[in-house]
Design a protein around this motif. Structure first.
Motif, PDB file in Angstrom:
ATOM      1  N   VAL A 198     -24.929 -32.078   0.872  1.00 33.01           N
ATOM      2  CA  VAL A 198     -25.659 -30.850   1.186  1.00 33.01           C
ATOM      3  C   VAL A 198     -24.714 -29.642   1.157  1.00 33.01           C
ATOM      4  O   VAL A 198     -25.011 -28.608   0.542  1.00 33.01           O
ATOM      5  CB  VAL A 198     -26.360 -30.958   2.567  1.00 33.01           C
ATOM      6  N   SER A 199     -23.535 -29.778   1.769  1.00 34.51           N
ATOM      7  CA  SER A 199     -22.631 -28.623   1.768  1.00 34.51           C
ATOM      8  C   SER A 199     -21.928 -28.458   0.421  1.00 34.51           C
ATOM      9  O   SER A 199     -21.638 -27.333   0.007  1.00 34.51           O
ATOM     10  CB  SER A 199     -21.650 -28.650   2.941  1.00 34.51           C
ATOM     11  N   THR A 200     -21.683 -29.574  -0.272  1.00 34.01           N
ATOM     12  CA  THR A 200     -21.119 -29.461  -1.628  1.00 34.01           C
ATOM     13  C   THR A 200     -22.055 -28.615  -2.496  1.00 34.01           C
ATOM     14  O   THR A 200     -21.615 -27.742  -3.248  1.00 34.01           O
ATOM     15  CB  THR A 200     -20.938 -30.863  -2.261  1.00 34.01           C
ATOM     16  N   SER A 201     -23.356 -28.871  -2.361  1.00 33.95           N
ATOM     17  CA  SER A 201     -24.303 -28.122  -3.198  1.00 33.95           C
ATOM     18  C   SER A 201     -24.324 -26.648  -2.809  1.00 33.95           C
ATOM     19  O   SER A 201     -24.543 -25.780  -3.645  1.00 33.95           O
ATOM     20  CB  SER A 201     -25.705 -28.735  -3.105  1.00 33.95           C
ATOM     21  N   LYS A 202     -24.084 -26.366  -1.538  1.00 28.50           N
ATOM     22  CA  LYS A 202     -24.049 -24.972  -1.094  1.00 28.50           C
ATOM     23  C   LYS A 202     -22.895 -24.222  -1.769  1.00 28.50           C
ATOM     24  O   LYS A 202     -23.051 -23.122  -2.284  1.00 28.50           O
ATOM     25  CB  LYS A 202     -23.883 -24.922   0.428  1.00 28.50           C
TER      26      LYS A 202
ATOM     27  N   LEU B 287     -12.661 -27.834   2.587  1.00 27.54           N
ATOM     28  CA  LEU B 287     -13.726 -28.584   1.919  1.00 27.54           C
ATOM     29  C   LEU B 287     -13.648 -30.094   2.140  1.00 27.54           C
ATOM     30  O   LEU B 287     -14.602 -30.821   1.869  1.00 27.54           O
ATOM     31  CB  LEU B 287     -13.708 -28.304   0.411  1.00 27.54           C
ATOM     32  N   ARG B 288     -12.514 -30.567   2.624  1.00 24.17           N
ATOM     33  CA  ARG B 288     -12.373 -32.015   2.829  1.00 24.17           C
ATOM     34  C   ARG B 288     -13.467 -32.557   3.747  1.00 24.17           C
ATOM     35  O   ARG B 288     -13.739 -31.984   4.789  1.00 24.17           O
ATOM     36  CB  ARG B 288     -11.016 -32.327   3.467  1.00 24.17           C
ATOM     37  N   GLY B 289     -14.062 -33.648   3.325  1.00 23.86           N
ATOM     38  CA  GLY B 289     -15.092 -34.260   4.159  1.00 23.86           C
ATOM     39  C   GLY B 289     -16.491 -33.702   3.933  1.00 23.86           C
ATOM     40  O   GLY B 289     -17.399 -33.990   4.699  1.00 23.86           O
TER      41      GLY B 289
ATOM     42  N   LEU C   4     -15.992 -17.029  -2.357  1.00 22.76           N
ATOM     43  CA  LEU C   4     -17.403 -17.326  -2.622  1.00 22.76           C
ATOM     44  C   LEU C   4     -18.310 -16.844  -1.496  1.00 22.76           C
ATOM     45  O   LEU C   4     -19.529 -16.979  -1.570  1.00 22.76           O
ATOM     46  CB  LEU C   4     -17.598 -18.834  -2.812  1.00 22.76           C
ATOM     47  N   GLY C   5     -17.706 -16.335  -0.438  1.00 24.16           N
ATOM     48  CA  GLY C   5     -18.508 -15.859   0.684  1.00 24.16           C
ATOM     49  C   GLY C   5     -19.152 -16.983   1.481  1.00 24.16           C
ATOM     50  O   GLY C   5     -20.204 -16.808   2.082  1.00 24.16           O
ATOM     51  N   VAL C   6     -18.525 -18.174   1.467  1.00 26.05           N
ATOM     52  CA  VAL C   6     -19.049 -19.289   2.260  1.00 26.05           C
ATOM     53  C   VAL C   6     -18.128 -19.477   3.466  1.00 26.05           C
ATOM     54  O   VAL C   6     -16.902 -19.509   3.318  1.00 26.05           O
ATOM     55  CB  VAL C   6     -19.100 -20.597   1.433  1.00 26.05           C
ATOM     56  N   ASP C   7     -18.712 -19.604   4.623  1.00 24.55           N
ATOM     57  CA  ASP C   7     -17.916 -19.758   5.830  1.00 24.55           C
ATOM     58  C   ASP C   7     -17.402 -21.192   5.955  1.00 24.55           C
ATOM     59  O   ASP C   7     -18.141 -22.144   5.702  1.00 24.55           O
ATOM     60  CB  ASP C   7     -18.760 -19.398   7.051  1.00 24.55           C
ATOM     61  N   ALA C   8     -16.142 -21.336   6.375  1.00 23.25           N
ATOM     62  CA  ALA C   8     -15.541 -22.668   6.463  1.00 23.25           C
ATOM     63  C   ALA C   8     -16.294 -23.596   7.421  1.00 23.25           C
ATOM     64  O   ALA C   8     -16.274 -24.816   7.266  1.00 23.25           O
ATOM     65  CB  ALA C   8     -14.073 -22.557   6.877  1.00 23.25           C
ATOM     66  N   SER C   9     -16.989 -23.016   8.391  1.00 24.28           N
ATOM     67  CA  SER C   9     -17.708 -23.856   9.356  1.00 24.28           C
ATOM     68  C   SER C   9     -18.936 -24.530   8.738  1.00 24.28           C
ATOM     69  O   SER C   9     -19.515 -25.441   9.303  1.00 24.28           O
ATOM     70  CB  SER C   9     -18.158 -23.006  10.546  1.00 24.28           C
TER      71      SER C   9
END
Ligand SMILES: Cc1cc2nc3c(=O)[nH]c(=O)nc-3n(C[C@H](O)[C@H](O)[C@H](O)COP(=O)(O)OP(=O)(O)OC[C@H]3O[C@@H](n4cnc5c(N)ncnc54)[C@H](O)[C@@H]3O)c2cc1C
Ligand SMILES: Cc1cc2nc3c(=O)[nH]c(=O)nc-3n(C[C@H](O)[C@H](O)[C@H](O)COP(=O)(O)OP(=O)(O)OC[C@H]3O[C@@H](n4cnc5c(N)ncnc54)[C@H](O)[C@@H]3O)c2cc1C
Lengths: 259, 318
Positions: A96-100, A90-92, A208-213
């Motif tokens: 937009v991705s934080t909200s995801k 999650l660093r960086g 959470l089912g979120v891909d690291a990419s």
């Protein structure tokens, strides 16, 4: 009412803050870290609502392992439990991705109200509440200086430059608050002791089912190219009022062409 | 050249200054196109001013739904427009509402967004200020087009008369755009003073002003200088002045030509909202007050004596 409060850990705004030279992220090592002040008001509002209408308050934080201090502090005010999203990938992350990620975590929490601060004191981007509402397809009542709950109807006074707007929505909704909404309570000794035993559910991106990419530096939608410290302002002239301070002040304003 | 969409902000007095700054900036990047989002008839009152500052095109999205629901319908309109005209950039004001429209737009378009910019280069590189103005950041949107929210008072608006064509847009708000209903808009008096975040002169009072009644000293000086009135958090918390006028970390960020701090100590959270002001003047009875460290001109003295004398002197010089 099932309420989730979003709590972000930020570097103390009362101390010097900086970005790291290597990757342009917030230097959290150098700063003392605290709960984003505005989020304490969101916690207080959540507690007041559940005290009046029943229900449970859950704290939700996305942040590094060290954010657990702030989570305990938040729990010591009264919420029942917490969810801590922590993952090195999650660093960086951009907003937009934080909200995801936060939206994905909210998906499993069944909140009637998602309460948060209007903005964080570090990023101050003021975008997360509407991003979450957009992703979740729920109402956003933002910038509240007052919130009333009547059954499933929420009504806020939204602070504007001109005055305020009265805005209403049905639950579920995201509500963001300003620091004029209430006076947050101080944790009691009992609260501090109780917080140590309250459950904190740690979630990884995989949970959470979120891909690291899609998050962190890899998934960021914007990038910081460079940063620099602005040279500090230096003190100018200082005069002591000896009965003519007002006149001298205006003379200065006149030389600078303000009068 | 591709269009640059400028999302217009307006008040009762007309187009806000920050919108004119955005139009000025847009010219450097492409063809400025203003997007008016408001109730029926909103665009007509604004057209002349937008044309004066270089809008080559005006998109008018006018409907009861835009006024009747919070933010979301506006973002839907702008997103549809972006898909249709593929602009070079979308520029908004870095105000509560500007940032909120940008937020929804970013999600709808799966696009990056930058807030609190003070500048934008033709190649999309934005300059942002962070941490109370202490850090300058160069950044860029890397996914999609630049969606950038610009802080008021970042540049001087320059007129460049154009003769725009006006195209009205059909507004089709979705069900989820209509979840937050605006029931009432209440104006709280601030007199004829300019908007705090846009004013070129701001006179602020702190705890040292000592009472709500005594804020008339602050107001008087502000009015003589054609400025807005601000307040420190201590003054707001003490009930001397309303919260919407708070300057600082948890209030407004201002960047005027002239900032006058009266009875304000200069705590780091207050500086956060004002230290990028061009010229800073302070009146404080404590010679050690930190505000003097950043003041271009400081008077060590009792504001109750210094301010009325200064007001008289300004009147005398008229
Ligand atoms: C100086 C600086 C400038 C930045 N500028 C940009 C930018 O222009 N564009 C961009 O996309 N990103 C930017 N970021 C990154 C962005 O701040 C982070 O992605 C952040 O997690 C979300 O933004 P925020 O905290 O400022 O949100 P805001 O929208 O200001 O926060 C509102 C509320 O959301 C909640 N919240 C926010 N983050 C979390 C979290 N991690 N966990 C729990 N609750 C949370 C809190 O309740 C908070 O009060 C910037 C960061 C910094 C430090
Ligand atoms: C998270 C956080 C966010 C904050 N956000 C903000 C913010 O947005 N804005 C903000 O302003 N503060 C903010 N603060 C508060 C900030 O830390 C200070 O407490 C506040 O700015 C102090 O206000 P002040 O200077 O008016 O009061 P004080 O610090 O009490 O200073 C009053 C000054 O008036 C002078 N004085 C008294 N009488 C006279 C007189 N007769 N003539 C001349 N001088 C006189 C005194 O010498 C003193 O210097 C925040 C704090 C925190 C923790």
């Amino acid at each position: 009412m099932n309420i989730v409060v979003l709590v972000k850990q930020v570097p103390d705004s009362g101390a010097e803050r900086s970005l790291r030279a290597d990757d342009n992220t917030v230097d959290r090592g150098a700063a003392s870290n605290v709960i984003n002040e505005m989020d304490e008001y969101a916690i207080e509002e959540a507690l007041k609502i559940t005290e009046a209408h029943g229900g449970e308050v859950t704290v939700l934080t996305m942040g590094p392992a060290g954010a657990s201090d702030s989570i305990r502090k938040a729990l010591s005010m009264g919420p029942a439990k917490a969810v801590h999203i922590v993952d090195d990938a999650l660093r960086g992350s951009c907003a937009v991705s934080t909200s995801k990620v936060i939206a994905a975590a909210l998906g499993g929490l069944n909140a009637d109200i998602i309460l948060c601060g209007s903005e964080s004191t570090d990023g101050r981007v003021q975008v997360l509440p509407h991003m979450l509402a957009e992703r979740l397809g729920v109402a956003a009542l933002t910038g509240a200086r007052k919130l009333t709950v009547d059954g499933s109807t929420l009504t806020i006074e939204r602070q504007t430059d001109e005055g305020y707007e009265v805005v209403t929505a049905s639950t579920p909704a995201v509500v963001s608050v300003w620091d004029t909404i209430n006076e947050p309570r101080y944790p009691s000794f009992k609260g501090i002791m109780a917080a140590k035993k309250k459950p904190v559910d740690t979630k990884s991106l995989a949970d959470l089912g979120v891909d690291a990419s899609e998050v962190g530096f890899a998934g960021a939608t914007s990038t910081v190219l460079d940063h620099a410290q602005r040279p500090p302002r230096s003190a100018g002239q200082k005069v002591v009022d000896e009965g003519d301070g007002g006149v001298k002040l205006v003379e200065y304003l006149a030389t600078e062409k303000f009068v | 050249m591709a269009e640059v969409l400028v999302v217009v902000e307006a008040a009762a007095s007309g187009v806000k200054k920050v919108t004119l700054e955005l139009l000025t900036l847009a010219r450097e990047i492409g063809t400025p196109a203003a997007v008016v989002l408001g109730g029926p008839g909103a665009a007509e009152a604004l057209t002349a001013r937008l044309a004066e500052y270089g809008a080559e095109k005006i998109y008018a999205a006018e409907s009861e739904e835009i006024d009747g629901y919070l933010v979301a319908p506006k973002a839907t309109v702008v997103a549809e427009l972006v898909k249709r005209v593929s602009p070079a950039a979308v520029l908004l004001a870095s105000t509560q509402e500007g940032k909120e429209i940008a937020a929804r737009l970013a999600i709808k378009l799966d696009n990056g967004v930058l807030t609190d910019a003070v500048g934008l280069d033709a190649d999309g590189t934005a300059t942002q200020v962070a941490f109370a103005g202490a850090t300058i950041v160069k950044s860029k949107v890397t996914r999609g087009l630049p969606i950038v929210a610009l802080r008021p008072n970042s540049l001087t608006p320059v007129p460049a008369p154009a003769s725009p064509s006006v195209e009205s847009l059909t507004v089709t708000a979705t069900e989820s755009d209509k979840l937050a209903k605006v029931v009432e808009r209440v104006a709280e008096q601030k007199g004829a003073r300019p908007e705090l975040s846009e004013a070129s002169v701001v006179v602020s009072g702190g705890r040292g002003v000592a009472s709500a009644d005594n804020f008339k000293l602050v107001e008087e000086l502000a009015d003589l200088l054609g400025g807005a009135v601000g307040a420190s958090r201590a003054a707001v918390d003490s009930g001397f002045y309303p919260h919407q006028f708070q300057v600082g970390q948890t209030g407004k960020t201002v960047s005027p030509q002239l900032y006058i701090a009266l009875g304000i100590s200069g705590a780091i959270q207050h500086r956060a909202g004002m230290q990028t002001s061009k010229t800073i003047v302070a009146v404080n009875k404590d010679t050690e007050a930190p505000i003097f460290e950043l003041a271009d001109y400081g008077v060590v003295g009792d504001l109750n004596k210094v301010v009325p004398q200064a007001a008289d002197e300004i009147r005398k010089r008229r």
